[in-house]
Scaffold this active site. Structure first.
Site, short mmCIF file in Angstrom:
data_model
loop_
_atom_site.label_atom_id
_atom_site.label_comp_id
_atom_site.label_asym_id
_atom_site.label_seq_id
_atom_site.Cartn_x
_atom_site.Cartn_y
_atom_site.Cartn_z
N PRO A 52 6.94 19.55 -94.32
CA PRO A 52 7.22 20.74 -93.59
C PRO A 52 7.70 20.08 -92.42
CG PRO A 52 6.19 18.91 -92.73
CD PRO A 52 6.23 18.99 -94.37
N MET A 53 8.93 21.31 -91.44
CA MET A 53 9.81 21.20 -90.49
C MET A 53 9.90 22.28 -89.14
SD MET A 53 13.36 19.07 -92.75
CE MET A 53 13.05 20.73 -94.07
N LEU A 54 9.67 21.80 -88.27
CA LEU A 54 9.32 22.85 -87.00
C LEU A 54 10.57 23.09 -87.22
CD1 LEU A 54 6.87 23.61 -86.00
CD2 LEU A 54 7.70 21.68 -84.11
N ASN B 284 8.57 10.19 -99.00
CA ASN B 284 9.44 10.47 -97.81
C ASN B 284 10.11 10.18 -97.22
OD1 ASN B 284 8.74 12.46 -95.59
ND2 ASN B 284 9.63 13.39 -96.25
N GLY B 285 11.14 10.74 -96.75
CA GLY B 285 12.12 9.33 -95.97
C GLY B 285 13.24 9.40 -96.55
N LYS C 38 -0.72 13.97 -94.55
CA LYS C 38 0.97 13.38 -94.62
C LYS C 38 0.77 12.74 -92.89
CE LYS C 38 6.21 14.77 -93.84
NZ LYS C 38 6.66 14.65 -92.37
N CYS D 35 3.73 13.42 -87.02
CA CYS D 35 4.70 13.77 -86.16
C CYS D 35 4.58 12.42 -84.64
CB CYS D 35 4.72 15.34 -85.89
SG CYS D 35 5.18 15.11 -84.59
C1 FMN Z 1 13.74 19.56 -87.64
C2 FMN Z 1 12.70 18.84 -88.51
C3 FMN Z 1 11.33 19.20 -87.68
C4 FMN Z 1 10.45 18.59 -88.51
N1 FMN Z 1 8.80 18.86 -88.23
C5 FMN Z 1 7.83 18.14 -88.67
C6 FMN Z 1 6.70 19.01 -89.23
O1 FMN Z 1 6.63 20.39 -88.18
N2 FMN Z 1 5.96 18.59 -89.53
C7 FMN Z 1 6.07 17.30 -90.04
O2 FMN Z 1 4.51 16.31 -90.39
N3 FMN Z 1 7.55 16.55 -90.17
C8 FMN Z 1 8.12 17.32 -89.64
N4 FMN Z 1 9.77 16.66 -89.29
C9 FMN Z 1 9.48 15.41 -90.48
C10 FMN Z 1 10.49 15.51 -91.95
O3 FMN Z 1 8.51 16.61 -92.88
C11 FMN Z 1 10.15 14.60 -92.46
O4 FMN Z 1 8.82 14.10 -92.66
C12 FMN Z 1 11.27 13.73 -92.19
O5 FMN Z 1 12.37 14.57 -91.44
C13 FMN Z 1 11.42 12.96 -92.67
O6 FMN Z 1 11.98 13.42 -94.62
P1 FMN Z 1 14.41 13.20 -94.85
O7 FMN Z 1 14.57 12.08 -94.41
O8 FMN Z 1 14.36 13.97 -96.08
O9 FMN Z 1 14.29 14.73 -93.55
C14 FMN Z 1 10.58 17.34 -88.92
C15 FMN Z 1 11.90 16.59 -89.39
C16 FMN Z 1 12.17 17.99 -88.73
C17 FMN Z 1 14.04 17.39 -89.14
#
Ligand code: FMN
Length: 322
Positions: free
Chosen positions: A12-14, A206-207, A134, A95
């Site tokens: 999920p990414m805002l 994740n991460g 999450k 978050c």
């Molecule tokens: C632009 C953006 C918005 C995000 N919004 C949310 C969100 O709404 N809910 C959430 O649980 N995590 C949010 N995250 C975190 C991601 O879900 C994820 O946990 C985090 O980016 C780590 O994963 P990655 O290293 O593969 O990017 C957001 C990340 C980014 C980059």
């Protein structure tokens, strides 16, 4: 874990994983699980539900991520979400933003496992689809595996069977959300240990995952992987996943075929009086790493915005490589 079918998800990414991005990603992979942006329970109860929750059935399997900490409100919004066709509901306990903390949800909920357990119970009581969590591995600068495991155990005792673990702590004061995705160190060992200690739970990691090799390595030790930023910046990474991870036997589609496949969606979007850019902004990474990546990016971020004309998009495809 590779013996069972692995789970692969886009985080999920805002502002990023809206319905248009999800539709686009569904053209690239049919089996990847897609998540919405976080939607606040209060917004669903009091706001414009169609705007917040409607999606194209072709996007399925879609998981709605909820933000909130009031069991009753979360249950109400979960029930509403099911009417819209979501197949799974996820509660955000990861978050770290100030706005989210002031509403007492997101990562600060990791301080209140009993409350999260009540939320999960209330949500599960009103629906039969899975309700998942999450979360981070911990808070601030405390690296205490037992704290993390206790949190998972408490929520699992409430009936939650599936956890997505962002393998970093969340630092609640002094770091921006962006810093919170980069500065706290990744501790994959915590997530592997959770899977060992709770073998019956579904544990997704994740991460920081960037490559297929990373994914394969993690999938030896956990049930699933979730990719965030890499999925957005480099969407074509997912093009072969259905074949590679889910034993589909479909010919690999080219970038150009995927872009062509978006035309009818774009035309439909225009016909509803919207702007092409709402959709094409999510497609900027399609040619990531290719010779014409810059040309594609430039055209989508200048001419296509200005002209808002599908013909320009089609002309652009005419000069792009496969
Ligand atoms: C632009 C953006 C918005 C995000 N919004 C949310 C969100 O709404 N809910 C959430 O649980 N995590 C949010 N995250 C975190 C991601 O879900 C994820 O946990 C985090 O980016 C780590 O994963 P990655 O290293 O593969 O990017 C957001 C990340 C980014 C980059």
């Amino acid at each position: 874990m590779l013996n069972n079918m692995p789970q692969i998800a886009i985080a999920p990414m805002l502002d990023w994983t809206d319905r248009h991005y999800r539709y686009f990603m569904r053209k690239i992979s049919k089996k990847t699980i897609l998540y919405t942006e976080m939607v606040v329970a209060d917004a669903i109860i009091h706001g414009d539900r169609d705007k917040l929750l409607e999606f194209n059935p072709e996007e399925q399997h879609v998981v709605l991520q909820l933000g909130g900490s009031n069991p009753e409100k979360l249950a109400t919004s979960t029930k509403i979400a099911v009417e819209y066709g979501y197949q799974e509901i996820n509660l955000n306990c990861g978050c770290p933003s100030d706005r989210v903390q002031s509403g007492k949800f997101g990562a600060c909920l990791m301080k209140e496992p009993e409350l999260v357990a009540d939320c999960i119970k209330a949500m599960q009581e009103v629906v039969s689809i899975p309700v998942t969590v999450k979360q981070r591995i911990g808070l601030d600068y405390d690296y205490d595996y037992d704290y993390c495991a206790k949190f998972v155990e408490t929520i699992a005792n409430a009936g939650c069977k599936s956890f997505i673990i962002h393998a970093r702590n969340a630092v609640l004061k002094g770091l921006s959300p962006k810093d919170n995705r980069e500065i706290p160190p990744l501790r994959y060992d915590y997530v592997y240990q959770l899977k060992k200690d709770f073998p019956d739970l579904n544990i997704m990691l994740n991460g920081g995952i960037k490559t297929t090799t990373d994914m394969i390595n993690h999938l030896e030790l956990v049930d699933g992987v979730m990719l965030g930023r890499e999925a957005y910046y480099n969407p074509y990474l997912f093009a072969n996943f259905d074949n590679q991870f889910f034993a589909d036997n479909n010919p690999l589609r080219t970038r150009k075929e995927i872009a062509l496949d978006m035309i009818s969606y774009l035309e439909n979007h225009l016909a509803q009086g919207h702007r092409l850019h709402h959709v094409t902004r999510h497609m900027i990474g399609l040619y990531h790493g290719c010779k014409k990546a810059k040309l594609w990016r430039q055209q989508l971020t200048t001419n296509i915005i200005k002209s808002n004309n599908i013909k320009d998009y089609i002309d652009l495809l005419g000069i792009m490589d496969e």
